[in-house]
Scaffold this motif. Structure first.
Motif, PDB file in Angstrom:
ATOM      1  N   VAL A  21      22.283  37.489  92.269  1.00  0.00           N
ATOM      2  CA  VAL A  21      22.332  37.972  90.885  1.00  0.00           C
ATOM      3  C   VAL A  21      21.022  38.660  90.508  1.00  0.00           C
ATOM      4  O   VAL A  21      21.022  39.686  89.821  1.00  0.00           O
ATOM      5  N   GLN A  22      19.906  38.132  90.991  1.00  0.00           N
ATOM      6  CA  GLN A  22      18.597  38.704  90.662  1.00  0.00           C
ATOM      7  C   GLN A  22      18.518  40.160  91.142  1.00  0.00           C
ATOM      8  O   GLN A  22      18.067  41.042  90.409  1.00  0.00           O
ATOM      9  N   LEU A  23      18.982  40.424  92.348  1.00  0.00           N
ATOM     10  CA  LEU A  23      18.960  41.783  92.893  1.00  0.00           C
ATOM     11  C   LEU A  23      19.892  42.705  92.113  1.00  0.00           C
ATOM     12  O   LEU A  23      19.529  43.827  91.779  1.00  0.00           O
ATOM     13  N   LEU A  24      21.080  42.223  91.810  1.00  0.00           N
ATOM     14  CA  LEU A  24      22.055  43.030  91.069  1.00  0.00           C
ATOM     15  C   LEU A  24      21.533  43.380  89.672  1.00  0.00           C
ATOM     16  O   LEU A  24      21.713  44.516  89.209  1.00  0.00           O
ATOM     17  N   CYS A  25      20.882  42.423  89.021  1.00  0.00           N
ATOM     18  CA  CYS A  25      20.329  42.681  87.685  1.00  0.00           C
ATOM     19  C   CYS A  25      19.201  43.713  87.746  1.00  0.00           C
ATOM     20  O   CYS A  25      19.079  44.565  86.862  1.00  0.00           O
ATOM     21  N   ARG A  32      18.135  39.143  83.815  1.00  0.00           N
ATOM     22  CA  ARG A  32      18.957  38.073  84.364  1.00  0.00           C
ATOM     23  C   ARG A  32      19.418  37.143  83.234  1.00  0.00           C
ATOM     24  O   ARG A  32      20.556  36.703  83.205  1.00  0.00           O
ATOM     25  N   SER A  33      18.523  36.860  82.302  1.00  0.00           N
ATOM     26  CA  SER A  33      18.882  35.990  81.180  1.00  0.00           C
ATOM     27  C   SER A  33      19.972  36.629  80.314  1.00  0.00           C
ATOM     28  O   SER A  33      20.843  35.946  79.790  1.00  0.00           O
ATOM     29  N   GLY A  34      19.914  37.958  80.180  1.00  0.00           N
ATOM     30  CA  GLY A  34      20.954  38.673  79.441  1.00  0.00           C
ATOM     31  C   GLY A  34      22.309  38.539  80.102  1.00  0.00           C
ATOM     32  O   GLY A  34      23.335  38.379  79.424  1.00  0.00           O
ATOM     33  N   TYR A  35      22.323  38.595  81.437  1.00  0.00           N
ATOM     34  CA  TYR A  35      23.575  38.424  82.177  1.00  0.00           C
ATOM     35  C   TYR A  35      24.149  37.039  81.935  1.00  0.00           C
ATOM     36  O   TYR A  35      25.337  36.890  81.644  1.00  0.00           O
ATOM     37  N   TYR A  36      23.302  36.007  82.040  1.00  0.00           N
ATOM     38  CA  TYR A  36      23.795  34.643  81.861  1.00  0.00           C
ATOM     39  C   TYR A  36      24.213  34.378  80.416  1.00  0.00           C
ATOM     40  O   TYR A  36      25.149  33.613  80.164  1.00  0.00           O
ATOM     41  N   LYS A  37      23.571  35.025  79.467  1.00  0.00           N
ATOM     42  CA  LYS A  37      23.973  34.915  78.066  1.00  0.00           C
ATOM     43  C   LYS A  37      25.354  35.545  77.872  1.00  0.00           C
ATOM     44  O   LYS A  37      26.208  35.003  77.187  1.00  0.00           O
ATOM     45  N   TRP A  38      25.562  36.713  78.490  1.00  0.00           N
ATOM     46  CA  TRP A  38      26.857  37.388  78.441  1.00  0.00           C
ATOM     47  C   TRP A  38      27.927  36.513  79.082  1.00  0.00           C
ATOM     48  O   TRP A  38      29.044  36.402  78.567  1.00  0.00           O
TER      49      TRP A  38
END
Length: 112
Positions: A21-25, A32-38
């Motif tokens: 996930v870190q690489l994709l973000c 990364r925090s925005g992705y997990y919030k979404w």
């Protein structure tokens, strides 16, 4: 990237099983925090959909199903696999509990 963040988050979600996930973000230029919030908001949307179904079925069945039977109904009729604790919590929020009749004590002795 000219696409919306929601689209980028969806792409990350689809590819997260193949790549970190870190690489994709980093590639998508989102945090990364925005992705997990979404991702957490997606769960809330699912809860909203389940609450709508529970409310509909609760009123259709006139309140005779409790959370255990409602969970089975969700799985069989709608194909939604959900934990019984989530169904219990959502039904509690909807104030939709099982209405059972109180058992009354009938005459124990027959008078002759």
């Amino acid at each position: 990237m000219g696409c919306s963040k929601t689209l980028r988050f969806n792409i990350i979600h689809q590819l997260k099983h193949k790549y970190p996930v870190q690489l994709l973000c980093k590639i998508a230029q989102v945090s990364r925090s925005g992705y997990y919030k979404w991702l957490k908001r997606q769960t809330c949307r699912r809860d909203h959909e389940i609450k709508q179904i529970l409310s509909l079925e609760y009123h259709r069945l006139k309140g005779i199903y409790g959370y255990r039977r409602m969970r089975i109904l969700l799985k069989r009729k709608y194909g939604i696999h959900v934990n019984h604790k989530r169904v219990y919590r959502l039904m509690k929020l909807l104030q939709a509990g099982c209405h059972s009749e109180k058992k009354t004590l009938h005459a124990l002795f027959i008078v002759r």
